[in-house]
Design a protein around this motif. Structure first.
Motif, mmCIF file in Angstrom:
data_model
loop_
_atom_site.group_PDB
_atom_site.id
_atom_site.type_symbol
_atom_site.label_atom_id
_atom_site.label_comp_id
_atom_site.label_asym_id
_atom_site.label_seq_id
_atom_site.Cartn_x
_atom_site.Cartn_y
_atom_site.Cartn_z
ATOM 1 N N GLU A 139 0.843 -1.200 0.000
ATOM 2 C CA GLU A 139 0.000 0.000 0.000
ATOM 3 C C GLU A 139 0.874 1.243 0.000
ATOM 4 N N LEU A 140 0.248 2.362 -0.374
ATOM 5 C CA LEU A 140 0.969 3.636 -0.343
ATOM 6 C C LEU A 140 0.297 4.569 0.639
ATOM 7 N N ARG A 141 1.103 5.348 1.340
ATOM 8 C CA ARG A 141 0.572 6.335 2.289
ATOM 9 C C ARG A 141 1.248 7.682 2.039
ATOM 10 N N PRO A 142 0.491 8.788 2.229
ATOM 11 C CA PRO A 142 1.160 10.087 2.088
ATOM 12 C C PRO A 142 2.081 10.333 3.282
ATOM 13 N N SER A 143 3.053 11.162 3.045
ATOM 14 C CA SER A 143 3.993 11.476 4.115
ATOM 15 C C SER A 143 3.956 12.984 4.345
ATOM 16 N N ASP A 144 4.575 13.433 5.437
ATOM 17 C CA ASP A 144 4.616 14.867 5.700
ATOM 18 C C ASP A 144 5.491 15.577 4.669
ATOM 19 N N ALA A 145 6.550 14.915 4.246
ATOM 20 C CA ALA A 145 7.455 15.513 3.269
ATOM 21 C C ALA A 145 7.004 15.132 1.850
ATOM 22 N N ARG A 146 7.775 15.601 0.851
ATOM 23 C CA ARG A 146 7.380 15.294 -0.517
ATOM 24 C C ARG A 146 7.870 13.895 -0.888
ATOM 25 N N GLU A 147 7.225 12.929 -0.366
ATOM 26 C CA GLU A 147 7.572 11.533 -0.656
ATOM 27 C C GLU A 147 6.375 10.645 -0.349
ATOM 28 N N VAL A 148 6.449 9.422 -0.784
ATOM 29 C CA VAL A 148 5.366 8.469 -0.525
ATOM 30 C C VAL A 148 5.911 7.398 0.416
ATOM 31 N N ARG A 149 5.111 7.063 1.409
ATOM 32 C CA ARG A 149 5.531 6.003 2.327
ATOM 33 C C ARG A 149 4.927 4.694 1.840
ATOM 34 N N ARG A 150 5.778 3.700 1.749
ATOM 35 C CA ARG A 150 5.310 2.390 1.281
ATOM 36 C C ARG A 150 5.031 1.509 2.489
ATOM 37 N N VAL A 151 3.894 0.861 2.442
ATOM 38 C CA VAL A 151 3.489 -0.004 3.543
ATOM 39 C C VAL A 151 3.301 -1.419 3.002
ATOM 40 N N ALA A 152 3.845 -2.372 3.707
ATOM 41 C CA ALA A 152 3.653 -3.771 3.313
ATOM 42 C C ALA A 152 2.834 -4.471 4.388
ATOM 43 N N VAL A 153 1.921 -5.315 3.939
ATOM 44 C CA VAL A 153 1.195 -6.162 4.893
ATOM 45 C C VAL A 153 1.812 -7.551 4.780
#
Lengths: 559, 342
Positions: B292-306
């Protein structure tokens, strides 16, 4: 407040039950009812009961055939037109069934204007120009049969089925039909439609069956023997014990049919997608187009033929024919020999204006009293959860009208109660006994439609119980309360069977007078009297319409 | 200002609220959280005086307002306002009249007009209810409640039907109005953002019982109950077996715990930053189930794995490498996990 409700509410429910059921109890207990009378009644009840059952079944069937397509097609038309179609459909409920029956006889009877014209066009007419032969020509008396009685009453009461179906239709998210179509095609749509619309349709039809089972005036005019007429005959003969006994077999059938109908309607209400009410937007489904508007218009026309278009045509016929020069009416029915429409109306006014004024005042008073009592009763009962108990009062609708009249005579024909017996109070009691359940039912619905949260919000805004009622409950329940008042007024003003028995001497009311005149035959003045009765019924619509226009201003004034 | 003592409520023999206790001072802001059916709305209705409690007391301004089976101070005299979940706006009144209804005796129409202006709807004063949008209705419901100048404002999921942007606007508006009048707020919500933005204290209900009633900071730092973790979205709860002081065995391997728990079954809170993908032979083997992808506070995308181990799932941030679904990785929970009840 709540503790006083605990005493007052059961007392008020008891009072309502006493008003509704006391005539029945008096008729059963005070007429000298004995096994001999019971045996005689049950022995002679089979044929009239059969007549009642046949006419009631046809009525329910006709109401279904007209009501279901009417509701579906009208609900699918554009909002503006929908209001017009519904107004026309509901006008049917304001025309007394006996006037409808009379119009059927005038237009479709053996000497009917339409039936003779059609027979002549088909080549069955008189083959001579002899005025006497033309006058004697008649068609078969199909109108004097139980299917015709059923058709008249089904036509009169089809809005009951239509309202039930429309109510379910409005509470349904129409996207369920789309999802059914995606899942199973048209078969799926039909299955879902049947699941949603069949219960309210059947509930409405059962109510029509229950209402028409004890109807008296229409079968009498159309010469079909029913239980109501059998009871009335016995009363006229002075055999009141047998008359009371004759009411017994019909009671359980009406209570069962009416109760089942009401139960099905209540179930259908909860089973439908009621969650879509409130904050969730109502779904309107596909946008109405010209085809759906046209279909709704055609269906409205068809549905209103039996109990609106035919009576209106009958009256318009009178107007047109009365304006024709007398020589052009030779050989026609005597309605056409009227000296003029205005003269007919003047004659009717001279004949019945006292009755009309008395009817307006008494029915208006009865409706107002019943509405106020019903509001207080429902409010108190709902506070201590006695609301469902009020439903039992509805069983009072099962009591045949002549039994109500008979019971009231037995109950009040005493020296100590001469003031009631000889005055209009007895008529009021008869109307309450017959129609208080209707008022209570409609007021209950009107008040239940005002969300409890609105009252809570008003309470939190610092408003006391009376202010909450006046400023929040009343304005929002007003349409339903006005409908309850109007229904009670119309039913009371047109009530014939019980009123005939309990009208005080020297103070006749319009409905019994008109029906008695109608029994004598067809006459311009008599037809104009029917017109007068319709005017009496329509009278409150004028102030109600004006009030509706100015409603928003009035409500702002309350605040 | 408000004291709730041993408050319980039951309907038809079913307990919907059980022994709730808390106190609020003037100007306090309490968020009531919990799953559906946990008794949140019932609590508000009891405080408003719309129904009597089965047991317990409600004391407002040192006066007993309700006690077992009795409403001692009627709703109209409590100086309490309630914004209903369905708003309960009067269908027969226009926007201004809705507010004027509540402002009677408190400045009347003039004050109502002022409030209408303050919520940015002065131009909609004469609009009937059916011509107002969802957001406008929300604002009018809020203004109507505030027009009563209540000492306590109760709100039942007030912003439920608004989008994120409008929710933010409404929260800002509400905060400014509450601070102006020092009004006490009790707000039922399912939204973590609403709670974090507006509340100073948090009450969490679970199956009618109170599982937390503390200042927001304390609840965020050390949640004591699974319901609190779920309501505020603080992390994931995994089962484990404590085998030594400060040590527990879970399906995701051995983990450290903050306090020495007794040997036996425990439930542990895993904060979002704790699970990691590790290399070598550390941790336990897990299968990547989804990404999954999540927004981050900075200009980047946080990647989440289940990831899944023996049927148990765990969400973790992917920091350095690119993963694919079905891949087998080794995971480890770092740092100390807090034990939670429930």
């Amino acid at each position: 407040m709540k503790s006083s409700s605990r005493i007052l509410a059961p007392s008020a429910v008891f009072l309502a039950a006493a008003i509704v059921f006391s005539p029945l109890l008096a008729a059963l207990l005070g007429t000298g009812l004995n096994p001999h009378a019971l045996g005689r009644a049950f022995h002679t009840a089979a044929r009239p009961l059969g007549g009642s059952a046949e006419t009631a079944m046809v009525s329910a069937l006709v109401a279904l055939l007209l009501g279901v397509p009417f509701a579906i097609l009208v609900e699918r038309s554009r909002p503006g037109l929908r209001r017009v179609f519904w107004a026309l459909g509901l006008l049917v409920l304001m025309i007394p069934p006996y006037i409808v029956a009379e119009s059927w006889i005038v237009l479709l009877g053996p000497a009917g204007k339409i039936s003779r014209m059609v027979a002549t066009m088909l080549g069955f007419g008189p083959h001579s120009t002899d005025p006497l032969e033309i006058a004697r020509f008649s068609v078969p008396a199909l109108v004097y049969s139980w299917p015709a009685v059923g058709a008249v009453m089904g036509g009169c009461f089809f809005p009951i089925v239509a309202l039930a179906v429309a109510s379910a239709f409005r509470r349904t998210d129409l996207r369920v039909f789309e999802s059914a179509r995606i899942a199973q095609g048209k078969r799926g749509v039909c299955r879902i439609a049947a699941h949603i619309l069949l219960p309210p349709a059947m509930g409405g039809a059962l109510l029509v069956f229950a209402v028409t089972l004890t109807e008296f005036s229409v079968p009498q005019l159309m010469r079909v023997r029913t239980i109501g007429e059998a009871i009335y005959e016995r009363i006229q003969e002075g055999d009141v014990a047998t008359a009371a006994a004759l009411g017994l077999p019909v009671l359980p059938v009406v209570i069962f049919a009416g109760g089942l109908g009401a139960f099905i309607l209540a179930r259908a209400r909860s089973a439908s997608l009621a969650g879509l009410e409130g904050e969730v937007p109502k779904f309107t489904g596909p946008r109405p187009d010209h085809v759906s508007d046209l279909a709704a218009a055609v269906m409205t026309f068809i549905a209103t033929i039996p109990a609106f278009i035919l009576p209106i045509t009958s009256l318009i016929w009178l107007v047109v024919a009365a304006k024709l020069p007398p020589e052009s009416n030779i050989g026609s029915h005597k309605v056409l020999r009227a000296s003029g429409f205005q003269e007919s109306l003047r004659g009717a006014w001279d004949l019945a204006h006292d009755d009309a004024v008395r009817t307006v005042l008494l029915a208006g008073f009865a409706a107002t009293l019943a509405a106020i009592f019903a509001i207080m009763l429902v409010r108190m009962a709902s506070r201590i959860r006695l609301g469902p108990l009020l439903g039992t009062v509805g069983a009072g609708l099962a009591v045949p009208a002549p039994i109500v009249g008979l019971g009231l005579i037995v109950l009040w024909n005493h020296e100590w109660s001469a003031a009631v017996y000889q005055g209009p109070a007895l008529v009021l009691l008869a109307w309450f006994a017959r129609y208080l359940p209707v008022t209570i039912f409609l007021v209950q619905g009107a008040l239940a439609r005002v969300p409890k949260e609105l009252e809570s919000a008003a309470a939190l805004a610092g408003r006391g119980p009376w202010e909450r009622f006046a400023a929040v409950v009343l304005p929002n329940a007003a349409p339903g309360i006005v409908a309850a008042w109007l229904a009670t007024y119309v039913l009371s003003a047109t009530e014939f069977s019980a009123t005939l028995l309990v009208s005080p001497p020297g103070g006749p009311l319009l409905a019994p007078s008109v029906v008695n005149l109608m029994r004598r035959g067809q006459d311009p003045e008599i037809a104009a009297c029917q017109f007068l009765l319709l005017a009496v019924i329509a009278l409150p619509l004028v102030p109600i319409s004006v009030a509706t226009v100015f409603r928003s201003r009035t409500i702002k004034g309350i605040n | 200002m408000l004291r709730i003592a041993n408050l319980s409520q039951a309907f038809n023999g079913t307990t919907v609220l059980h022994d709730v206790n808390f106190s609020l001072a003037a100007g306090d802001r309490l968020a009531v959280l919990g799953p559906s059916g946990s008794g949140k709305t019932t609590l508000l209705r009891l405080i408003a005086g719309l129904e009597p409690p089965k047991r317990g007391d409600i004391i407002i301004n040192e006066k007993a307002a309700s006690r077992a089976g009795e409403v001692l101070i009627l709703p109209e005299h409590r100086e309490v306002a309630l914004v209903f979940q369905g708003l309960a706006l009067f269908p027969h009144l226009c926007a201004l009249d809705q507010i004027a209804f509540a402002a009677r005796g408190r400045g009347g129409r003039e004050s109502a007009l002022g409030l209408l202006e303050s919520i940015g709807l002065g131009h909609r004063a004469n609009a009937p209810l059916d011509q107002l949008s969802g957001g406008e209705r929300q604002r009018i419901a809020l203004a109507r409640a505030l027009a009563q100048r209540p000492k306590i404002l109760l709100m039942d999921e007030p912003f439920a039907s608004l989008d994120d942007e409008k929710r933010g606007e409404m929260r800002d508006l509400l905060r400014s109005l509450l601070e102006r009048d020092e009004t006490t707020l009790i707000m039922v919500t399912h939204s973590r953002d609403d709670a974090l933005d507006l509340a100073r204290r948090v009450l969490v209900l679970d199956q009618g019982g109170q599982v937390a009633s503390d200042p927001l900071e304390k609840v965020l730092l050390s949640p004591q109950h699974v319901a609190v973790v779920r309501a505020l979205g603080l992390g994931q709860v995994i089962p484990g077996e404590a085998f030594a002081p400060g040590k527990a065995e879970t399906v995701f391997g051995k983990v450290c715990t903050t306090i020495g728990t007794k040997p036996g079954h425990v439930r542990l809170l895993v904060r979002p930053s704790q699970p990691r993908i590790v290399s070598g032979l550390e941790g336990v083997e897990a299968e990547v189930v989804s990404l999954e992808l999540r927004p981050s506070d900075a200009r980047e995308v946080r990647r989440v794995a289940v990831v899944r181990v023996a049927g148990n799932r765990l969400r973790l941030f992917v920091r350095e490498r690119v993963l694919s679904v079905g891949e087998r990785v080794r995971v480890q929970i770092e740092g100390e996990c807090e034990p939670v009840e429930g």
